[in-house]
Design an enzyme around this catalytic site. Structure first.
Site, PDB file in Angstrom:
ATOM      1  N   HIS A 115       3.569  -3.327  -1.944  1.00 27.50           N
ATOM      2  CA  HIS A 115       3.438  -4.717  -1.500  1.00 27.50           C
ATOM      3  C   HIS A 115       2.201  -5.372  -2.097  1.00 27.50           C
ATOM      4  CE1 HIS A 115       1.286  -3.092   2.320  1.00 27.50           C
ATOM      5  NE2 HIS A 115       0.379  -3.823   1.693  1.00 27.50           N
TER       6      HIS A 115
ATOM      7  N   ASP B 251      -4.247 -13.024   2.316  1.00 21.38           N
ATOM      8  CA  ASP B 251      -3.486 -12.866   3.557  1.00 21.38           C
ATOM      9  C   ASP B 251      -4.391 -12.756   4.771  1.00 21.38           C
ATOM     10  OD1 ASP B 251      -4.443 -10.389   2.768  1.00 21.38           O
ATOM     11  OD2 ASP B 251      -2.480  -9.507   2.416  1.00 21.38           O
TER      12      ASP B 251
ATOM     13  N   GLU C  95       6.147  -7.484   1.599  1.00 21.45           N
ATOM     14  CA  GLU C  95       6.728  -6.158   1.748  1.00 21.45           C
ATOM     15  C   GLU C  95       7.985  -6.032   0.880  1.00 21.45           C
ATOM     16  OE1 GLU C  95       5.047  -3.984   3.172  1.00 21.45           O
ATOM     17  OE2 GLU C  95       4.517  -4.397   5.252  1.00 21.45           O
TER      18      GLU C  95
ATOM     19  N   ASP D 166       3.659   1.058  -0.706  1.00 26.52           N
ATOM     20  CA  ASP D 166       5.055   0.680  -0.957  1.00 26.52           C
ATOM     21  C   ASP D 166       5.150  -0.456  -1.988  1.00 26.52           C
ATOM     22  OD1 ASP D 166       4.088  -1.467   0.453  1.00 26.52           O
ATOM     23  OD2 ASP D 166       5.540  -1.364   2.086  1.00 26.52           O
TER      24      ASP D 166
HETATM   25  C1  GLP Z   1      -3.169  -4.434   3.021  1.00 25.06           C
HETATM   26  C2  GLP Z   1      -3.314  -5.820   2.436  1.00 25.06           C
HETATM   27  C3  GLP Z   1      -3.028  -5.849   0.969  1.00 25.06           C
HETATM   28  C4  GLP Z   1      -3.779  -4.714   0.281  1.00 25.06           C
HETATM   29  C5  GLP Z   1      -3.266  -3.412   0.808  1.00 25.06           C
HETATM   30  C6  GLP Z   1      -3.868  -2.197   0.144  1.00 25.06           C
HETATM   31  O1  GLP Z   1      -1.893  -4.157   3.495  1.00 25.06           O
HETATM   32  N1  GLP Z   1      -2.500  -6.786   3.049  1.00 25.06           N
HETATM   33  O2  GLP Z   1      -3.394  -7.108   0.448  1.00 25.06           O
HETATM   34  O3  GLP Z   1      -3.613  -4.799  -1.091  1.00 25.06           O
HETATM   35  O4  GLP Z   1      -3.565  -3.374   2.183  1.00 25.06           O
HETATM   36  O5  GLP Z   1      -5.045  -1.812   0.737  1.00 25.06           O
HETATM   37  P1  GLP Z   1      -5.990  -0.692   0.192  1.00 25.06           P
HETATM   38  O6  GLP Z   1      -6.709  -1.290  -0.962  1.00 25.06           O
HETATM   39  O7  GLP Z   1      -6.919  -0.403   1.348  1.00 25.06           O
HETATM   40  O8  GLP Z   1      -5.157   0.467  -0.172  1.00 25.06           O
END
Ligand code: GLP
Length: 266
Positions: free
Chosen positions: A145, A73, A150, A143
């Site tokens: 995602h 993303d 989402e 959440d």
């Molecule tokens: C962001 C990204 C996701 C990622 C998530 C979790 O929102 N778009 O792809 O998995 O964060 O991040 P973290 O690993 O920092 O908890």
């Protein structure tokens, strides 16, 4: 689904890095005429994995010369040089440190596009032109995602434009001066269908704040409320997690996966 529970974050990352490195090395031995197609995430979860992969690459144990990457993303409206763009993150934390990664083999959605629809369609086509993704590594949000899909995003969704929830903007504001309004409101993201079309999916889930998401992924119903639960329908899904993330699993589930993975923990 395979759930690999490790004692802590570092061990989880080592396990995941070893798994990915083995896959790439085996691929290069068996069918080097075709590149290995690797899907990659951003976030704090994969940082330790990237460090381990860099170590192996620098030590000459793992080559990325025959690897093509596709990132999950990118925020809409952030240029490459913005230190919170995922382009910047990936180069800063991973690609710039590899000795043999070819820049032309790196694919990241362009958050500055003026035609998101065309950008996303071209991304899907490019993935398809390689015959799909061999292994998609991912992280998940609190959440649940997966990428920026989402809650209530279709479990068959493809790469496209996504609106970020207020919750996600609050969680991600830690990288934007703790101001949720500074977090872009939209992003480009691969779809749940794009991820689950991959031959294998390896998702990292670490820490107390992901405990509900882990339980929803492993024990909950398959539901668009927790988009990560789509992994239950995948034939090659692996969750690598740490003890801290296991707080909401039932004791039975926890014991089952520890038992079945015993040989991995010796
Ligand atoms: C962001 C990204 C996701 C990622 C998530 C979790 O929102 N778009 O792809 O998995 O964060 O991040 P973290 O690993 O920092 O908890």
């Amino acid at each position: 689904m395979r759930v690999v529970i490790q004692d802590n974050y570092d061990k989880m990352c080592q396990w995941a890095a070893n798994y990915i490195a083995d896959k790439i090395c085996k691929h290069n031995e068996e069918e080097s005429s075709r590149p290995f197609i690797l899907g990659l995430p951003t976030g704090s979860s994969p940082i330790g994995v990237y460090k381990e992969l860099i170590k192996k690459n620098k030590a000459g144990e793992l080559s990325f010369a025959n690897v093509v990457t596709f990132n999950m993303d990118e925020y809409l409206g952030l240029p490459h040089e913005h230190d919170q763009s995922y382009w910047y993150f990936m180069h800063d934390n991973f690609f710039n440190h590899l000795v043999d990664m070819k820049p032309e083999n790196i694919n990241i959605l362009n958050g500055m596009t003026d035609d998101p629809e065309a950008e996303c369609a071209a991304y899907e086509e490019k993935i398809e032109s390689y015959g799909g993704i061999d292994l998609f590594m991912g992280g998940i949000g609190v959440d649940g995602h997966l990428a920026f899909n989402e809650p209530f995003t279709s479990l068959t969704s493809r790469t496209g434009l996504r609106d970020l929830t207020t919750d996600t903007r609050i969680v991600n504001s830690r990288f934007f001066d703790n101001d949720p309004n500074k977090v872009p409101a939209q992003a480009l993201s691969v779809g749940i269908g794009t991820v689950t079309d991959s031959k294998e999916v390896l998702v990292l889930i670490s820490g107390h704040n992901k405990a509900r998401a882990l339980a929803a992924t492993v024990e909950g119903n398959v539901s668009h409320k927790w988009t990560c639960s789509a992994l239950q329908m995948h034939n090659g899904a692996i969750i690598a997690c740490d003890e801290e993330a296991c707080g909401e699993l039932t004791v039975d589930t926890y014991k089952y996966f520890l038992d079945i993975e015993k040989k991995e923990r010796l």
